[in-house]
Design a protein around this motif. Structure first.
Motif, PDB file in Angstrom:
ATOM      1  N   MET A 231      13.144 -14.539-106.287  1.00  0.00           N
ATOM      2  CA  MET A 231      14.079 -14.366-105.192  1.00  0.00           C
ATOM      3  C   MET A 231      15.514 -14.320-105.733  1.00  0.00           C
ATOM      4  O   MET A 231      15.830 -14.939-106.740  1.00  0.00           O
ATOM      5  N   ALA A 232      16.346 -13.600-105.024  1.00  0.00           N
ATOM      6  CA  ALA A 232      17.727 -13.423-105.469  1.00  0.00           C
ATOM      7  C   ALA A 232      18.542 -14.689-105.229  1.00  0.00           C
ATOM      8  O   ALA A 232      18.288 -15.455-104.303  1.00  0.00           O
ATOM      9  N   ASP A 233      19.536 -14.901-106.088  1.00  0.00           N
ATOM     10  CA  ASP A 233      20.511 -15.963-105.867  1.00  0.00           C
ATOM     11  C   ASP A 233      21.532 -15.479-104.845  1.00  0.00           C
ATOM     12  O   ASP A 233      22.079 -14.374-104.965  1.00  0.00           O
ATOM     13  N   LEU A 234      21.789 -16.317-103.842  1.00  0.00           N
ATOM     14  CA  LEU A 234      22.710 -15.957-102.777  1.00  0.00           C
ATOM     15  C   LEU A 234      24.023 -16.718-102.934  1.00  0.00           C
ATOM     16  O   LEU A 234      24.030 -17.876-103.363  1.00  0.00           O
ATOM     17  N   SER A 235      25.100 -16.059-102.586  1.00  0.00           N
ATOM     18  CA  SER A 235      26.400 -16.726-102.556  1.00  0.00           C
ATOM     19  C   SER A 235      26.835 -16.874-101.102  1.00  0.00           C
ATOM     20  O   SER A 235      26.469 -16.064-100.250  1.00  0.00           O
ATOM     21  N   ARG A 236      27.584 -17.920-100.831  1.00  0.00           N
ATOM     22  CA  ARG A 236      28.062 -18.203 -99.478  1.00  0.00           C
ATOM     23  C   ARG A 236      29.447 -17.603 -99.313  1.00  0.00           C
ATOM     24  O   ARG A 236      30.345 -17.873-100.122  1.00  0.00           O
ATOM     25  N   VAL A 237      29.613 -16.771 -98.297  1.00  0.00           N
ATOM     26  CA  VAL A 237      30.903 -16.122 -98.065  1.00  0.00           C
ATOM     27  C   VAL A 237      31.385 -16.505 -96.673  1.00  0.00           C
ATOM     28  O   VAL A 237      30.688 -16.267 -95.673  1.00  0.00           O
ATOM     29  N   LYS A 238      32.569 -17.114 -96.610  1.00  0.00           N
ATOM     30  CA  LYS A 238      33.163 -17.469 -95.324  1.00  0.00           C
ATOM     31  C   LYS A 238      34.085 -16.352 -94.867  1.00  0.00           C
ATOM     32  O   LYS A 238      34.975 -15.914 -95.610  1.00  0.00           O
ATOM     33  N   LEU A 239      33.865 -15.880 -93.649  1.00  0.00           N
ATOM     34  CA  LEU A 239      34.656 -14.795 -93.084  1.00  0.00           C
ATOM     35  C   LEU A 239      35.869 -15.346 -92.343  1.00  0.00           C
ATOM     36  O   LEU A 239      35.915 -16.529 -91.983  1.00  0.00           O
ATOM     37  N   ALA A 240      36.827 -14.480 -92.089  1.00  0.00           N
ATOM     38  CA  ALA A 240      38.056 -14.899 -91.425  1.00  0.00           C
ATOM     39  C   ALA A 240      37.810 -15.378 -90.001  1.00  0.00           C
ATOM     40  O   ALA A 240      38.642 -16.098 -89.435  1.00  0.00           O
ATOM     41  N   ASN A 241      36.674 -14.999 -89.398  1.00  0.00           N
ATOM     42  CA  ASN A 241      36.360 -15.448 -88.041  1.00  0.00           C
ATOM     43  C   ASN A 241      35.584 -16.766 -88.014  1.00  0.00           C
ATOM     44  O   ASN A 241      35.144 -17.222 -86.957  1.00  0.00           O
ATOM     45  N   GLY A 242      35.385 -17.388 -89.188  1.00  0.00           N
ATOM     46  CA  GLY A 242      34.698 -18.663 -89.270  1.00  0.00           C
ATOM     47  C   GLY A 242      33.208 -18.551 -89.536  1.00  0.00           C
ATOM     48  O   GLY A 242      32.569 -19.554 -89.882  1.00  0.00           O
ATOM     49  N   ILE A 243      32.630 -17.370 -89.376  1.00  0.00           N
ATOM     50  CA  ILE A 243      31.213 -17.153 -89.667  1.00  0.00           C
ATOM     51  C   ILE A 243      30.994 -17.222 -91.178  1.00  0.00           C
ATOM     52  O   ILE A 243      31.805 -16.713 -91.961  1.00  0.00           O
ATOM     53  N   GLU A 244      29.888 -17.860 -91.590  1.00  0.00           N
ATOM     54  CA  GLU A 244      29.521 -17.899 -93.000  1.00  0.00           C
ATOM     55  C   GLU A 244      28.209 -17.153 -93.200  1.00  0.00           C
ATOM     56  O   GLU A 244      27.243 -17.368 -92.464  1.00  0.00           O
ATOM     57  N   LEU A 245      28.201 -16.265 -94.179  1.00  0.00           N
ATOM     58  CA  LEU A 245      27.026 -15.459 -94.474  1.00  0.00           C
ATOM     59  C   LEU A 245      26.527 -15.751 -95.880  1.00  0.00           C
ATOM     60  O   LEU A 245      27.322 -15.851 -96.821  1.00  0.00           O
ATOM     61  N   ASP A 246      25.220 -15.857 -96.021  1.00  0.00           N
ATOM     62  CA  ASP A 246      24.604 -15.864 -97.344  1.00  0.00           C
ATOM     63  C   ASP A 246      24.461 -14.416 -97.796  1.00  0.00           C
ATOM     64  O   ASP A 246      23.962 -13.572 -97.041  1.00  0.00           O
ATOM     65  N   VAL A 247      24.879 -14.134 -99.021  1.00  0.00           N
ATOM     66  CA  VAL A 247      24.994 -12.755 -99.482  1.00  0.00           C
ATOM     67  C   VAL A 247      24.368 -12.608-100.860  1.00  0.00           C
ATOM     68  O   VAL A 247      24.625 -13.399-101.770  1.00  0.00           O
ATOM     69  N   TRP A 248      23.544 -11.593-101.007  1.00  0.00           N
ATOM     70  CA  TRP A 248      23.027 -11.168-102.311  1.00  0.00           C
ATOM     71  C   TRP A 248      24.006 -10.133-102.847  1.00  0.00           C
ATOM     72  O   TRP A 248      24.102  -9.033-102.328  1.00  0.00           O
ATOM     73  N   ASP A 249      24.755 -10.502-103.871  1.00  0.00           N
ATOM     74  CA  ASP A 249      25.810  -9.657-104.425  1.00  0.00           C
ATOM     75  C   ASP A 249      25.475  -9.428-105.892  1.00  0.00           C
ATOM     76  O   ASP A 249      25.617 -10.321-106.727  1.00  0.00           O
ATOM     77  N   SER A 250      25.016  -8.217-106.221  1.00  0.00           N
ATOM     78  CA  SER A 250      24.572  -7.944-107.590  1.00  0.00           C
ATOM     79  C   SER A 250      25.144  -6.614-108.057  1.00  0.00           C
ATOM     80  O   SER A 250      25.531  -5.760-107.259  1.00  0.00           O
ATOM     81  N   GLY A 251      25.157  -6.447-109.366  1.00  0.00           N
ATOM     82  CA  GLY A 251      25.692  -5.226-109.951  1.00  0.00           C
ATOM     83  C   GLY A 251      27.135  -5.406-110.393  1.00  0.00           C
ATOM     84  O   GLY A 251      27.780  -6.413-110.083  1.00  0.00           O
ATOM     85  N   PRO A 252      27.663  -4.437-111.149  1.00  0.00           N
ATOM     86  CA  PRO A 252      29.034  -4.549-111.667  1.00  0.00           C
ATOM     87  C   PRO A 252      30.048  -4.660-110.536  1.00  0.00           C
ATOM     88  O   PRO A 252      30.015  -3.881-109.571  1.00  0.00           O
ATOM     89  N   LYS A 253      30.941  -5.634-110.640  1.00  0.00           N
ATOM     90  CA  LYS A 253      31.920  -5.867-109.576  1.00  0.00           C
ATOM     91  C   LYS A 253      32.906  -4.716-109.422  1.00  0.00           C
ATOM     92  O   LYS A 253      33.518  -4.551-108.368  1.00  0.00           O
ATOM     93  N   ASP A 254      33.088  -3.909-110.489  1.00  0.00           N
ATOM     94  CA  ASP A 254      34.030  -2.798-110.405  1.00  0.00           C
ATOM     95  C   ASP A 254      33.343  -1.471-110.104  1.00  0.00           C
ATOM     96  O   ASP A 254      33.979  -0.410-110.106  1.00  0.00           O
ATOM     97  N   ALA A 255      32.048  -1.508-109.807  1.00  0.00           N
ATOM     98  CA  ALA A 255      31.309  -0.286-109.475  1.00  0.00           C
ATOM     99  C   ALA A 255      31.477   0.040-107.993  1.00  0.00           C
ATOM    100  O   ALA A 255      31.870  -0.813-107.194  1.00  0.00           O
ATOM    101  N   PRO A 256      31.198   1.281-107.600  1.00  0.00           N
ATOM    102  CA  PRO A 256      31.249   1.620-106.169  1.00  0.00           C
ATOM    103  C   PRO A 256      30.341   0.694-105.370  1.00  0.00           C
ATOM    104  O   PRO A 256      29.227   0.377-105.784  1.00  0.00           O
ATOM    105  N   ALA A 257      30.829   0.245-104.217  1.00  0.00           N
ATOM    106  CA  ALA A 257      30.139  -0.788-103.453  1.00  0.00           C
ATOM    107  C   ALA A 257      29.236  -0.186-102.376  1.00  0.00           C
ATOM    108  O   ALA A 257      29.612   0.771-101.687  1.00  0.00           O
ATOM    109  N   LEU A 258      28.062  -0.777-102.243  1.00  0.00           N
ATOM    110  CA  LEU A 258      27.115  -0.450-101.191  1.00  0.00           C
ATOM    111  C   LEU A 258      26.834  -1.731-100.416  1.00  0.00           C
ATOM    112  O   LEU A 258      26.470  -2.745-101.009  1.00  0.00           O
ATOM    113  N   ILE A 259      26.973  -1.702 -99.089  1.00  0.00           N
ATOM    114  CA  ILE A 259      26.622  -2.848 -98.253  1.00  0.00           C
ATOM    115  C   ILE A 259      25.347  -2.513 -97.493  1.00  0.00           C
ATOM    116  O   ILE A 259      25.292  -1.534 -96.743  1.00  0.00           O
ATOM    117  N   PHE A 260      24.321  -3.333 -97.694  1.00  0.00           N
ATOM    118  CA  PHE A 260      22.997  -3.125 -97.097  1.00  0.00           C
ATOM    119  C   PHE A 260      22.801  -4.086 -95.923  1.00  0.00           C
ATOM    120  O   PHE A 260      22.933  -5.301 -96.088  1.00  0.00           O
TER     121      PHE A 260
END
Length: 306
Positions: A1-30
């Motif tokens: 299973m993937a390692d998830l990171s916790r991301v807090k949004l400006a509206n107070g919602i927190e999402l667990d996110v699978w963020d993988s691949g080069p950070k400077d590569a073109p981004a895809l949000i699934f």
């Protein structure tokens, strides 16, 4: 299973996110759909994350992401705002939005309203109908209306005791009787069953249906567009858009692909034979091939190396 990171949004919602691949590569949000999680896209992410930054959240109500109480917190535009805020939190200049099922419904919104700013530069939709075309099909198409009656069951609070006692899985068995039986990977299915058994998660997932303003008529109501009908205002999509459709989908029928050119200027459609609703993991090779062709074409047009 993937390692998830916790991301807090400006509206107070927190999402667990699978963020993988080069950070400077073109981004895809699934974006995953109901009743799944970020793992919906595991085959595509593992295929693409050497070339792209692949970001897959558990959307609000799913996994361990925030589950605010109240149906109003799951209205489609509210959920869509999470994605824009996620992109801001991760400091993405621009990205491709990719969605399946309810995630695809949110992707239509994110793309339509994010294209003007240049933040959303392309879109991929997998077995998720265009909001205007789907609303019309429910009014005039007998087969699609019949296929969508499960939505009325999900919205009906008379079934809440069943969910409280036996979890979301019991309601799924009651509401859905598809002929096509495709088993998910056992480990993935076990994770889903665990999440469906949790009451707070189950009702948060159902709130996506209950918060939607989409009208699903009963089979007793007349068929056809009312004389007073006017299509709701919705921006025409001008960014390059790929629609992938499993043609054996029993919930969202192939008629949903018809008429898309009226709403999408730069459209590519990939119809996948012998594939059902959960196409990202039912037919991963076909979906990966479609993504490869679309993303290579677009990035080459942009002058960006893949």
């Amino acid at each position: 299973m993937a390692d998830l990171s916790r991301v807090k949004l400006a509206n107070g919602i927190e999402l667990d996110v699978w963020d993988s691949g080069p950070k400077d590569a073109p981004a895809l949000i699934f974006l995953h759909g109901f009743p799944e999680n970020h793992r919906t896209w595991r085959h595509q992410i593992e295929h693409l994350n050497s070339r792209f930054r692949c970001i897959a959240p558990d959307q609000r109500g799913y996994g361990n992401s925030s589950r605010p109480e109240g149906v109003e917190h799951y209205e489609p535009m509210v959920v869509a705002q999470d994605i824009g805020l996620l992109a801001q939190a991760l400091e993405l200049g621009s990205y491709t939005i990719i969605g399946h099922d309810w995630g695809g419904a949110i992707a239509w919104l994110v793309a339509a309203f994010g294209q003007a700013s240049g933040h959303v530069t392309r879109a991929v939709i997998a077995n998720a109908p265009h909001p205007v075309l789907f609303a019309e099909l429910l009014l005039k198409d007998r087969e699609q209306r019949a296929a969508s009656q499960y939505m009325r069951t999900f919205r009906d609070p008379a079934h809440d005791p069943l969910v409280r006692e036996h979890g979301l899985g019991a309601l799924l068995l009651k509401a859905i009787s598809w002929d096509r039986k495709i088993a998910n990977d056992p480990a993935e299915q076990a994770l889903q069953m665990e999440e469906w058994a949790d009451q707070t998660r189950a009702f948060a997932m159902l709130n996506w249906y209950r918060a939607s303003g989409l009208y699903v008529p009963s089979m007793d109501e007349p068929f056809g567009l009312p004389a007073s009908y006017a299509a709701p205002p919705f921006p025409k999509l001008k960014i390059p858009t790929l629609v992938i459709w499993g043609m054996e989908d029993e919930a969202l029928l192939p008629a949903n692909v018809d008429g898309l050119t009226d709403w999408v200027e730069n459209l590519t459609v990939e119809r996948i034979a012998d594939a059902g609703h959960f196409i990202p993991w039912e037919s991963p090779d076909a979906v990966n091939a479609a993504l490869d062709g679309f993303l290579a074409q677009i990035f080459l047009a942009d002058g960006t190396s893949t």
